[in-house]
Design a protein around this motif. Sequence first.
Motif, PDB file in Angstrom:
ATOM      1  N   MET A 256      -7.286 -10.044 -15.216  1.00  0.00           N
ATOM      2  CA  MET A 256      -6.550  -9.270 -14.257  1.00  0.00           C
ATOM      3  C   MET A 256      -4.974  -9.559 -14.127  1.00  0.00           C
ATOM      4  O   MET A 256      -4.213  -9.010 -14.696  1.00  0.00           O
TER       5      MET A 256
ATOM      6  N   GLU B 240       2.595  -0.940  -8.945  1.00  0.00           N
ATOM      7  CA  GLU B 240       2.552  -0.641  -7.649  1.00  0.00           C
ATOM      8  C   GLU B 240       2.194  -2.024  -6.536  1.00  0.00           C
ATOM      9  O   GLU B 240       1.944  -2.003  -5.579  1.00  0.00           O
ATOM     10  N   GLN B 241       1.843  -3.138  -7.402  1.00  0.00           N
ATOM     11  CA  GLN B 241       1.250  -4.131  -6.935  1.00  0.00           C
ATOM     12  C   GLN B 241       2.421  -5.453  -7.298  1.00  0.00           C
ATOM     13  O   GLN B 241       2.904  -5.589  -8.422  1.00  0.00           O
TER      14      GLN B 241
ATOM     15  N   MET C 260     -10.645   1.185   1.396  1.00  0.00           N
ATOM     16  CA  MET C 260     -10.916  -0.235   2.162  1.00  0.00           C
ATOM     17  C   MET C 260      -9.522  -1.373   1.601  1.00  0.00           C
ATOM     18  O   MET C 260      -8.999  -2.131   1.957  1.00  0.00           O
ATOM     19  N   MET C 261     -10.539  -1.361   0.268  1.00  0.00           N
ATOM     20  CA  MET C 261      -9.795  -1.816  -1.068  1.00  0.00           C
ATOM     21  C   MET C 261      -9.184  -1.511  -2.034  1.00  0.00           C
ATOM     22  O   MET C 261      -9.062  -1.810  -3.326  1.00  0.00           O
ATOM     23  N   ARG C 262      -7.809  -1.137  -1.414  1.00  0.00           N
ATOM     24  CA  ARG C 262      -7.612  -0.164  -2.806  1.00  0.00           C
ATOM     25  C   ARG C 262      -7.093  -1.216  -3.992  1.00  0.00           C
ATOM     26  O   ARG C 262      -6.377  -0.824  -4.906  1.00  0.00           O
ATOM     27  N   GLY C 263      -6.634  -1.907  -3.605  1.00  0.00           N
ATOM     28  CA  GLY C 263      -5.529  -3.532  -5.247  1.00  0.00           C
ATOM     29  C   GLY C 263      -7.256  -3.376  -5.270  1.00  0.00           C
ATOM     30  O   GLY C 263      -6.685  -4.027  -6.968  1.00  0.00           O
ATOM     31  N   GLN C 264      -8.143  -2.857  -5.094  1.00  0.00           N
ATOM     32  CA  GLN C 264      -9.776  -3.696  -6.194  1.00  0.00           C
ATOM     33  C   GLN C 264      -9.816  -2.540  -6.717  1.00  0.00           C
ATOM     34  O   GLN C 264     -11.054  -2.488  -7.058  1.00  0.00           O
TER      35      GLN C 264
ATOM     36  N   ARG D 125      -3.082  -0.554   8.818  1.00  0.00           N
ATOM     37  CA  ARG D 125      -4.030  -2.200   8.759  1.00  0.00           C
ATOM     38  C   ARG D 125      -3.150  -3.027   8.966  1.00  0.00           C
ATOM     39  O   ARG D 125      -3.661  -4.069   9.423  1.00  0.00           O
TER      40      ARG D 125
ATOM     41  N   ASN E 148       1.678   4.339 -16.021  1.00  0.00           N
ATOM     42  CA  ASN E 148       2.384   5.097 -15.718  1.00  0.00           C
ATOM     43  C   ASN E 148       3.444   4.878 -16.559  1.00  0.00           C
ATOM     44  O   ASN E 148       3.770   3.487 -17.368  1.00  0.00           O
TER      45      ASN E 148
ATOM     46  N   GLY F 226      -8.004  -7.831  -0.282  1.00  0.00           N
ATOM     47  CA  GLY F 226      -7.713  -6.448  -0.605  1.00  0.00           C
ATOM     48  C   GLY F 226      -6.788  -5.553  -0.830  1.00  0.00           C
ATOM     49  O   GLY F 226      -6.164  -5.394  -2.082  1.00  0.00           O
ATOM     50  N   ASN F 227      -5.540  -4.447   0.303  1.00  0.00           N
ATOM     51  CA  ASN F 227      -4.616  -4.581  -0.308  1.00  0.00           C
ATOM     52  C   ASN F 227      -3.673  -4.880  -0.223  1.00  0.00           C
ATOM     53  O   ASN F 227      -2.219  -4.457  -0.112  1.00  0.00           O
TER      54      ASN F 227
ATOM     55  N   LYS G  35       4.936  -2.658 -17.779  1.00  0.00           N
ATOM     56  CA  LYS G  35       4.833  -1.376 -17.378  1.00  0.00           C
ATOM     57  C   LYS G  35       4.903  -1.697 -15.531  1.00  0.00           C
ATOM     58  O   LYS G  35       4.450  -2.821 -14.888  1.00  0.00           O
TER      59      LYS G  35
ATOM     60  N   GLY H  50      -9.863  -4.622 -19.245  1.00  0.00           N
ATOM     61  CA  GLY H  50      -9.147  -5.192 -18.675  1.00  0.00           C
ATOM     62  C   GLY H  50      -8.942  -5.997 -17.802  1.00  0.00           C
ATOM     63  O   GLY H  50      -7.648  -6.980 -17.078  1.00  0.00           O
ATOM     64  N   ALA H  51     -10.020  -5.699 -17.237  1.00  0.00           N
ATOM     65  CA  ALA H  51      -9.900  -6.245 -16.284  1.00  0.00           C
ATOM     66  C   ALA H  51     -10.456  -8.220 -16.086  1.00  0.00           C
ATOM     67  O   ALA H  51     -10.280  -9.257 -15.124  1.00  0.00           O
TER      68      ALA H  51
ATOM     69  N   ASP I  41       6.168   3.318  -5.916  1.00  0.00           N
ATOM     70  CA  ASP I  41       5.863   4.898  -5.757  1.00  0.00           C
ATOM     71  C   ASP I  41       7.107   5.415  -4.282  1.00  0.00           C
ATOM     72  O   ASP I  41       7.383   6.541  -4.591  1.00  0.00           O
TER      73      ASP I  41
ATOM     74  N   THR J 232      -0.093  -4.830  -3.224  1.00  0.00           N
ATOM     75  CA  THR J 232       0.327  -3.525  -2.889  1.00  0.00           C
ATOM     76  C   THR J 232       1.223  -3.043  -1.928  1.00  0.00           C
ATOM     77  O   THR J 232       2.145  -3.108  -1.451  1.00  0.00           O
TER      78      THR J 232
ATOM     79  N   ARG K  28      -4.458   3.618 -13.443  1.00  0.00           N
ATOM     80  CA  ARG K  28      -4.021   4.097 -14.410  1.00  0.00           C
ATOM     81  C   ARG K  28      -4.859   3.098 -16.321  1.00  0.00           C
ATOM     82  O   ARG K  28      -4.590   2.253 -16.118  1.00  0.00           O
TER      83      ARG K  28
END
Lengths: 312, 244, 429
Positions: free
Chosen positions: C120, C132-133, B43-47, C294, C25, C94-95, C129, B209-210, C420, C98, B124
């Motif tokens: 962050m 992907e965001q 759902m929330m890959r950004g997080q 989505r 990366n 959310g995403n 660096k 580091g968040a 990516d 990305t 990462r």
Amino acid sequence: MTQVVAECSAVHHHYGSTAALDGIDLALSGGKVTALLGPNGAGKTTLIHLLMGVLPVQKGRIEVFGSLRPGQRPAQRRIGVMLQASGVQNNLTVTELLDLFASFYPNPDSRERLLDELDLVELADRRFRHLSGGQKQRVLFALAVVGKPDWLILDEPTTGLDPSARRILWRAIDARRQSGASILLCTHFMDEAQKLADHVVVLNSGRVLDQGSPDAIRRRVASERIRARTSLSVETIRELPSVQSVTAGEDRIEILSRRGTETVRALLSADDGVEDLEVAAADLETAFLTLTDSARGAADLSVSATTEQEAA
Amino acid sequence: MNTASPSMQLIRAQWLNLLRTPDYTLPTLLFPIMFYVFFGLMMMRGQALWLLCTFATFGVMGAALFSFGVSIATERAQGWLLLLRASPAPVNAVIAGKAFGALLFALVTVVLLSALAAAFANVRLETAQWLGLAGILTAGALPFCLMGLALGLWLRPSAAPAVLNLVYLPMGFLSGLWIPSTVFPGWLQAVAEWLPPYHLAALALDIVGAKPANWTQSLTILAVFALAFAVMAALGWRRLSGAS
Amino acid sequence: MKSLAGIVLLLAAALATLLLLPGPNAAYPGMTAITDLRLFDGERLVDDATILIAEGRIVEVGSDLDIPEDARTIPGRGLTVLPGLIDAHVHAYGNARTDALRMGVTTMLDMFRSPGDQPMVIRQRQSLKPTEQADLFSSGMLATAEGGHGTQYGIPVPIPESPDSAGRWVEQRLAEGSDYIKIVIEDGSGWGRPLPTLGQAMVEALVEAAHERNVMAVAHISTLKDAKMAVRAGVDGLVHVFADEPVDESFIQLARNAELWIVPTLAVLSASHGQDVPDWLTDSQFTNGRVTTRQQSMLEMSFPGAQMRQARWPLVLDNVRRLHEAGITLLAGSDSGNPGTSHGPSLHHEMALLTEAGLSPLDALRSATSLPAQAFGLDERGCLRAGCRADLILIDGDPRSDIRKTIRIHSVWKNGSPNDRDQAGGNDA
């Protein structure tokens, strides 16, 4: 070993307002099998737990192995314990349990030998939860003796066992007695006490009621229960030899007798129409119930002692 | 014949027990993982990084509470503890054995979640951060071990799983482990800031580091919590010894 | 059955896993050269250019550059390179970051989000660096009235109590990491539903407090009246264009004097005014692999009450036209995160809509690159010169003729590394 393995002086213990032990003075000699007899609630478990060191002594003094106190590690190292209805981590196998307990002692017994002695070889890799009641008890016994203890405390070790399992344990107990260990055996089976014990301590209501050799005690306590349908009256039956007490049941008479065979012989000759005759080992609880019947308690004891002396 | 020391044997026994009760080891392990897969990876890959920290904290808490809490309560009822107390097994070794099992369980949880995050959400971190995350969360399991120990000594075994769940799930939620507490209303956020899991997660978030954490404050709260339950456990042990 | 060895093995496995978990990366260590490009540097478009990139930044831009031997070279023939796009009005949850990056949006200016992870976010955008965001700047929590617009999203919003407490309110936002202050002025009249809203004194106090602390103050408005109030109160920019009335000369004067910028957010306004999403935006040839299901469903969602407002759409476009003709700075922002929008595609849509309102394609490109960078002081973004971040988008075609070509993305580069999805050298679209 003839020294005293444990000594209790004026030991009292209570749970809340209930007194469990009401002044125990006891010396347990080494190298012997001592049977601790008493009905439920007599205080046997409390006494055992105090001797093991899992209960703190509230009043009085207990010394084990001379100058050690129960619960101290040097004492625990020399004691092996088998508790009633004890549980273990059910998911461990017999072998794993033995190895675990063996690691607690400085000089443990050989696992293979123990498994063989207690007929557990085929069960070695079975998990404890998958064992029958009798098998579990044999394992618990093994855990008690794996440390080659100088003093073995067994609480009702053969309750619920079938005859062959019972014999295995009796043999094992005897083997240890022969190699010089002291054994404290809690039981309510007269025949077990009779067979194994060198010395018997009778406990009731938190007090030592009596102690002595098995035969001496036996003579003071009814040891067999006879049930039968008979036309004889209660009064008549009371006059039969070795009769301790008579109660009329629903359809049968219940007789507590000190020497069952004598009473039965007399009963049969007095009433040849006797039916549904049943003779069983009276358990101690039943016997004590009659003993503590206030009108007869102490009087009965002295009467029977006199009778025995006269008969002897 | 096995000549390992009692501590090693007790650790081994505890570990075997965990392995052999998959009925409750697996849910305790899988619950946070499933949650993470659903919320953090899908759902929330950004997080994903944030949720890795919070769900790993949740997992570690569960591992500690259940390895200690439920097992101690059960073993108490079984009479196992009594038998151990009568034996020359050192009490510390008994507790240490359980603790080690709990910590290992916690570590496995963290490693699994980390691997998922790295593999599927492109998280990462520097190697030192991965190790630091695992380290702080594994060490952070200790206060919850004490909590499990205390509750296990006081609760009846039939009540233990229910009570522990009752504590575990709401506390996890209220500490912002499922949904970041930043979206809570103000008063609820204030509640979160008193809860130990919130602080353990905060330390984890700092390491990756968040979000910077107030280490003094968070460590103090965790220590106080641990101490309180240590006392409760000691009292529970005394009660056990005084009236078997 | 596990023995002690099993436990040790497990520990070793755990340790090994931890040590082998991937580190950040790594960027391509050497120089990257992209050659034969049509190049829009944020201001103008030139042909036949080459870009040199190293360590996340643009090293050099020019026609006849000396390319070092060990550089990896990527041919750009037929491609146009633009600075990574800047979306000047988003709500990134959310995403979003990305998703936006995959569509070439490399910087986002958020106008309301929970500040929990702001430290962050700040660290990420300062870093060069590979990532992907998209980089994010944010207002954090917005300023609105009790029960006013912004409080309906389920996120507890700290309400500024009085003009006297404005300073403290602003400081709290700055402590949370906000980059600028967002003020909501919305009485609901434009939407047919009355809402509590901040009064003029409050707005002025907030603006003053922000400026005292060296941050910008931007305002949400939806009516001409409120727009004027906001400008008079001293806000630096408006993050919507008003849709209730035609723009008038007095507003234009106010805006010119204040050097105001405006983010029209035509993308969301087209959705809220019953306009369909154009086919070219959802052409799978260009969206395949870049736009998630989505995001697509969010784009297809209808905005509540859209049909009612359909008639006013020409007015919206007309206002933008007249503002542009009057020389007011317009910035491209989609207000993505709302129904009828999606993070990424909607900025391309926004640029196209700006051209419908009279901007030239190059003007539209400026609104998504150099202009927002200037307005918000983002030095190294929205530009393609030596020293700028190597955030770029490579387009298949020439957007001068048709702004909609921007959707034909060849590859997206962030901090000098290809996205990516694109890998080195781009896809073979």
